[in-house]
Motif scaffolding. Structure first.
Motif, PDB file in Angstrom:
ATOM      1  N   GLN A  28      84.515  77.860  44.134  1.00 45.77           N
ATOM      2  CA  GLN A  28      84.632  77.140  43.091  1.00 45.77           C
ATOM      3  C   GLN A  28      85.779  77.585  41.984  1.00 45.77           C
ATOM      4  O   GLN A  28      86.581  77.065  41.235  1.00 45.77           O
ATOM      5  CB  GLN A  28      83.453  76.586  42.175  1.00 45.77           C
ATOM      6  CG  GLN A  28      82.201  76.152  43.037  1.00 45.77           C
ATOM      7  CD  GLN A  28      82.671  74.981  43.804  1.00 45.77           C
ATOM      8  OE1 GLN A  28      83.858  74.321  43.563  1.00 45.77           O
ATOM      9  NE2 GLN A  28      81.632  74.252  44.609  1.00 45.77           N
ATOM     10  N   ASP A  80      85.808  75.233  48.675  1.00 44.85           N
ATOM     11  CA  ASP A  80      85.775  74.454  47.702  1.00 44.85           C
ATOM     12  C   ASP A  80      86.304  75.162  46.404  1.00 44.85           C
ATOM     13  O   ASP A  80      85.676  76.022  46.106  1.00 44.85           O
ATOM     14  CB  ASP A  80      84.826  73.499  47.589  1.00 44.85           C
ATOM     15  CG  ASP A  80      84.351  72.659  48.558  1.00 44.85           C
ATOM     16  OD1 ASP A  80      85.194  72.440  49.566  1.00 44.85           O
ATOM     17  OD2 ASP A  80      83.340  72.202  48.404  1.00 44.85           O
ATOM     18  N   ILE A 103      87.528  74.400  42.280  1.00 45.43           N
ATOM     19  CA  ILE A 103      88.060  73.533  41.265  1.00 45.43           C
ATOM     20  C   ILE A 103      88.835  74.086  39.988  1.00 45.43           C
ATOM     21  O   ILE A 103      88.752  75.224  39.840  1.00 45.43           O
ATOM     22  CB  ILE A 103      86.613  73.181  40.461  1.00 45.43           C
ATOM     23  CG1 ILE A 103      85.375  72.393  41.446  1.00 45.43           C
ATOM     24  CG2 ILE A 103      86.856  72.276  39.088  1.00 45.43           C
ATOM     25  CD1 ILE A 103      84.301  72.113  40.723  1.00 45.43           C
ATOM     26  N   VAL A 145      80.992  62.062  42.396  1.00 43.77           N
ATOM     27  CA  VAL A 145      81.205  63.408  42.204  1.00 43.77           C
ATOM     28  C   VAL A 145      82.487  63.576  41.272  1.00 43.77           C
ATOM     29  O   VAL A 145      82.629  64.657  40.354  1.00 43.77           O
ATOM     30  CB  VAL A 145      81.134  64.092  43.329  1.00 43.77           C
ATOM     31  CG1 VAL A 145      82.542  64.466  44.232  1.00 43.77           C
ATOM     32  CG2 VAL A 145      80.586  65.417  43.279  1.00 43.77           C
ATOM     33  N   ARG A 146      83.448  62.812  41.352  1.00 40.01           N
ATOM     34  CA  ARG A 146      84.595  62.723  40.367  1.00 40.01           C
ATOM     35  C   ARG A 146      84.976  61.497  40.141  1.00 40.01           C
ATOM     36  O   ARG A 146      84.375  60.193  40.649  1.00 40.01           O
ATOM     37  CB  ARG A 146      85.765  63.489  41.181  1.00 40.01           C
ATOM     38  CG  ARG A 146      86.092  64.880  41.386  1.00 40.01           C
ATOM     39  CD  ARG A 146      86.894  65.407  42.345  1.00 40.01           C
ATOM     40  NE  ARG A 146      86.529  65.171  43.602  1.00 40.01           N
ATOM     41  CZ  ARG A 146      85.786  65.890  44.420  1.00 40.01           C
ATOM     42  NH1 ARG A 146      85.299  66.741  43.874  1.00 40.01           N
ATOM     43  NH2 ARG A 146      85.814  65.339  45.646  1.00 40.01           N
ATOM     44  N   PHE A 157      90.393  70.757  44.009  1.00 38.13           N
ATOM     45  CA  PHE A 157      89.998  69.591  43.179  1.00 38.13           C
ATOM     46  C   PHE A 157      90.371  69.853  41.753  1.00 38.13           C
ATOM     47  O   PHE A 157      90.233  71.066  41.297  1.00 38.13           O
ATOM     48  CB  PHE A 157      88.410  69.172  43.197  1.00 38.13           C
ATOM     49  CG  PHE A 157      87.984  69.113  44.528  1.00 38.13           C
ATOM     50  CD1 PHE A 157      88.236  67.816  45.347  1.00 38.13           C
ATOM     51  CD2 PHE A 157      87.061  70.183  45.165  1.00 38.13           C
ATOM     52  CE1 PHE A 157      87.825  67.881  46.651  1.00 38.13           C
ATOM     53  CE2 PHE A 157      86.602  69.842  46.329  1.00 38.13           C
ATOM     54  CZ  PHE A 157      86.913  68.597  47.170  1.00 38.13           C
ATOM     55  N   ILE A 158      90.754  68.718  41.040  1.00 37.81           N
ATOM     56  CA  ILE A 158      90.670  68.998  39.323  1.00 37.81           C
ATOM     57  C   ILE A 158      89.542  68.723  38.726  1.00 37.81           C
ATOM     58  O   ILE A 158      88.963  67.810  39.308  1.00 37.81           O
ATOM     59  CB  ILE A 158      92.054  67.769  39.066  1.00 37.81           C
ATOM     60  CG1 ILE A 158      93.283  68.470  39.436  1.00 37.81           C
ATOM     61  CG2 ILE A 158      91.833  67.523  37.522  1.00 37.81           C
ATOM     62  CD1 ILE A 158      94.616  67.468  38.902  1.00 37.81           C
ATOM     63  N   SER A 162      86.858  67.138  36.987  1.00 34.78           N
ATOM     64  CA  SER A 162      86.440  65.828  36.374  1.00 34.78           C
ATOM     65  C   SER A 162      85.197  65.967  35.619  1.00 34.78           C
ATOM     66  O   SER A 162      84.240  66.384  36.026  1.00 34.78           O
ATOM     67  CB  SER A 162      86.270  64.830  37.791  1.00 34.78           C
ATOM     68  OG  SER A 162      85.768  63.574  37.251  1.00 34.78           O
ATOM     69  N   TYR A 173      78.996  71.457  36.238  1.00 35.92           N
ATOM     70  CA  TYR A 173      80.146  70.551  36.439  1.00 35.92           C
ATOM     71  C   TYR A 173      79.490  69.161  37.164  1.00 35.92           C
ATOM     72  O   TYR A 173      80.197  68.186  37.431  1.00 35.92           O
ATOM     73  CB  TYR A 173      81.325  70.993  36.965  1.00 35.92           C
ATOM     74  CG  TYR A 173      81.103  71.867  38.513  1.00 35.92           C
ATOM     75  CD1 TYR A 173      80.963  71.182  39.366  1.00 35.92           C
ATOM     76  CD2 TYR A 173      81.080  73.227  38.169  1.00 35.92           C
ATOM     77  CE1 TYR A 173      80.609  71.827  40.652  1.00 35.92           C
ATOM     78  CE2 TYR A 173      80.745  73.896  39.307  1.00 35.92           C
ATOM     79  CZ  TYR A 173      80.526  73.181  40.750  1.00 35.92           C
ATOM     80  OH  TYR A 173      80.153  73.953  41.785  1.00 35.92           O
ATOM     81  N   ARG A 186      82.002  64.722  34.178  1.00 35.72           N
ATOM     82  CA  ARG A 186      80.879  63.848  34.554  1.00 35.72           C
ATOM     83  C   ARG A 186      79.691  63.629  33.385  1.00 35.72           C
ATOM     84  O   ARG A 186      79.215  64.728  33.106  1.00 35.72           O
ATOM     85  CB  ARG A 186      80.326  64.368  35.734  1.00 35.72           C
ATOM     86  CG  ARG A 186      81.094  64.556  36.828  1.00 35.72           C
ATOM     87  CD  ARG A 186      81.705  63.562  37.971  1.00 35.72           C
ATOM     88  NE  ARG A 186      82.481  62.506  37.199  1.00 35.72           N
ATOM     89  CZ  ARG A 186      82.561  61.326  37.166  1.00 35.72           C
ATOM     90  NH1 ARG A 186      81.534  60.331  37.936  1.00 35.72           N
ATOM     91  NH2 ARG A 186      83.242  60.538  36.444  1.00 35.72           N
TER      92      ARG A 186
HETATM   93  N1  5AD Z   1      84.935  67.947  39.358  1.00 35.61           N
HETATM   94  C1  5AD Z   1      85.653  68.249  40.292  1.00 35.61           C
HETATM   95  N2  5AD Z   1      85.191  68.501  41.371  1.00 35.61           N
HETATM   96  C2  5AD Z   1      83.858  68.674  41.643  1.00 35.61           C
HETATM   97  N3  5AD Z   1      82.954  69.141  42.542  1.00 35.61           N
HETATM   98  C3  5AD Z   1      81.819  68.641  42.186  1.00 35.61           C
HETATM   99  N4  5AD Z   1      81.776  68.325  41.026  1.00 35.61           N
HETATM  100  C4  5AD Z   1      82.968  68.239  40.585  1.00 35.61           C
HETATM  101  C5  5AD Z   1      83.576  67.876  39.399  1.00 35.61           C
HETATM  102  N5  5AD Z   1      82.883  67.312  38.215  1.00 35.61           N
HETATM  103  C6  5AD Z   1      83.687  69.578  43.898  1.00 35.61           C
HETATM  104  C7  5AD Z   1      82.927  70.964  44.163  1.00 35.61           C
HETATM  105  C8  5AD Z   1      82.031  70.573  45.354  1.00 35.61           C
HETATM  106  C9  5AD Z   1      82.654  69.634  45.943  1.00 35.61           C
HETATM  107  C10 5AD Z   1      82.038  68.883  47.014  1.00 35.61           C
HETATM  108  O1  5AD Z   1      83.310  68.654  45.078  1.00 35.61           O
HETATM  109  O2  5AD Z   1      83.976  71.857  44.548  1.00 35.61           O
HETATM  110  O3  5AD Z   1      81.961  71.821  46.322  1.00 35.61           O
END
Ligand code: 5AD
Ligand code: SF4
Length: 445
Positions: free
Chosen positions: A270, A308, A310, A53-54, A339-340, A342, A167, A344
């Motif tokens: 998000q 959550d 981002i 996921v990251r 989260f930062i 990321s 994302y 993908r």
């Molecule tokens: N970059 C950062 N955070 C992400 N999440 C999902 N994909 C990404 C990404 N590419 C986070 C979202 C999601 C959690 C499980 O992970 O916030 O809700």
């Protein structure tokens, strides 16, 4: 159990879905006669159940497996396997084999049940085995699971995700949404309860989509909760994760009316700006989200709400980010996973221009965490002298005289007590609330 039984060691990365998959892997291996190794060095089979996921999670896997080179050269019979979400990405299995040639076994998220055959093939032919399915295949109801915790259990209700947030890699590695039949779910939970389980966590990438794929009936997540709520002996029902777009009024009311369904609402927002929410393809606006929170609180006065978020999604400006801070302050979450962003490969957002520089992303993350910490502390302080119901999960890792458990709202409570209380629900008076945990004392009845 025999002394010469083969031993396995599983390392799990990522979410509860992966944790559950690892329980199934352990169940399959047990059935094959393997036993759990207490140390990685003792194992005959090492499995890495991965997350993608990251980027950070992926890098960790590469470095962990890299460190096993010596172990493999000392013991060439050792099988090192990699499975889960990371392997399911296009071209990743080949990449892993190339950079980590001591890996013998690679399989994806759709073919866990092939594990016994793959191991047999390695043992018989001494050649590495790679098997990754492009398509999901039918839901397997026949796989055993080796539970980590005697009182709590993870229960899949559906697999996959159809949302395609721009994302997110999950829809590409977990496939389309498939719901398990309610009869299978209820039967599994009844068996778990007979086995001593008091709390279940229903798992799905988007549990609110449950049942949308049924051809032969109309049965949604709220209907499922109502059925599970009837199971005698079960004390608590949790679920993970729900999408704010699909959280219906029917569901809010069902939860409010239920004794067993937790009043913890994890609602990943998000971002706080409509411009970014649209670019993320989240399917709701800031206003719709806030309206949902208001409705939830109207029906569930004791709701705890988490999220959550981002930061640094492509094109996120300071103004957009301030809207996220504002939203956080307005909702006043109990806690938030932050989260930062990321990048993908393979997701739409990876191609978006205007990627935010890392230094800026880090600074925004810090500002967001600082705000959330202040809010969490203030909310937790309001628990002082309150009595909460706690499901005791075990003894504290740092002090064996202390017990640790969770409230219905998923707050961690630590208090002195005997380990005979593990698995029970007890009343605890909060005496020392902190930002992350609540400390308290058992309430004599
Ligand atoms: N970059 C950062 N955070 C992400 N999440 C999902 N994909 C990404 C990404 N590419 C986070 C979202 C999601 C959690 C499980 O992970 O916030 O809700
Ligand atoms: Fe990813 Fe969005 Fe599906 Fe969650 S709902 S798994 S963030 S695509």
């Amino acid at each position: 159990m025999t002394d010469n039984a083969k031993k396995y060691y599983i390392t799990t990365f990522g979410c509860q879905m992966n944790e559950k998959d690892s329980e199934v892997l352990a169940g399959i291996l047990r059935k094959m006669g393997y036993v759990a190794a207490s140390k990685i060095e003792e194992a005959d089979l090492i499995l890495f159940n991965t997350c993608c996921v990251r980027e950070k999670a992926e890098n960790k896997v590469f470095s962990y497996i890299g460190e096993l080179r010596d172990l493999k050269s000392q013991n060439p019979d050792l099988i090192i396997g990699v499975c889960g979400c990371m392997v399911q990405q296009k071209g990743m299995a080949k990449k892993i084999r190339k950079s980590l040639p001591h890996v013998d076994l690679l399989f994806g998220t759709h073919n866990t049940h092939e594990l016994p055959d793959l191991i047999e093939n390695i043992l018989a032919s001494r050649t590495p085995q790679i098997s990754v399915w492009d398509t999901e295949g039918a839901i397997r109801e026949d796989l055993p699971a080796e539970r980590e915790n005697p009182y709590k259990a993870l229960v899949n209700i559906m697999y996959g995700c159809n949302n395609f947030c721009t994302y997110c890699i999950v829809p590409y590695v977990r496939g389309r949404e498939r719901s398990r039949n309610p009869e299978h779910i209820v039967k599994e939970i009844e068996e778990l309860v007979n086995d001593g389980v008091v709390e279940i966590m229903l798992l799905g990438q988007n549990v609110n989509s449950y049942g949308k794929d049924f051809q032969d009936r109309t049965f949604d997540f709220a209907d499922l909760l109502r059925e599970i709520d009837k199971i005698q002996g079960l004390k608590r029902i949790r679920y993970m994760t729900s999408h704010p777009r699909d959280f219906t009024d029917k569901l809010i009311k069902t939860i409010a009316q239920s004794d067993k369904v937790s009043k913890h609402f994890h609602l990943p927002v998000q971002a706080g700006s409509n411009r970014i929410l649209e670019k993320m393809n989240r399917g709701y606006t800031r206003e719709q989200y806030l309206n949902l929170i208001t409705k939830i609180r109207e029906h569930n006065q004791d709701a705890t709400i988490t999220t959550d978020i981002i930061v640094g999604f492509p094109g996120e400006t300071e103004e957009d980010f301030k809207e996220t801070l504002d939203l956080m302050a307005e909702v006043r979450y109990d806690s938030a996973f932050t989260f930062i962003y990321s990048t993908r490969t393979g997701t739409p957002a990876a191609k978006f221009k205007e990627q935010v520089p890392m230094a800026e992303k880090k600074a925004r993350l810090q500002r967001l965490m600082d705000l959330q910490n202040d809010i969490s502390k203030e909310i937790n302080e309001s628990y002082l002298n309150k009595v909460v119901e706690v499901l005791v999960e075990g003894t504290s890792k740092t002090n064996s005289d202390m017990l640790t458990g969770k409230t219905d709202g998923n707050k961690t409570v630590i208090f002195p007590g005997s380990d005979l209380l593990i698995g029970k629900i007890v009343s605890v008076k909060i005496t020392e609330p902190q930002t992350w945990i609540l400390k308290g004392e058992l309430e004599e009845k």
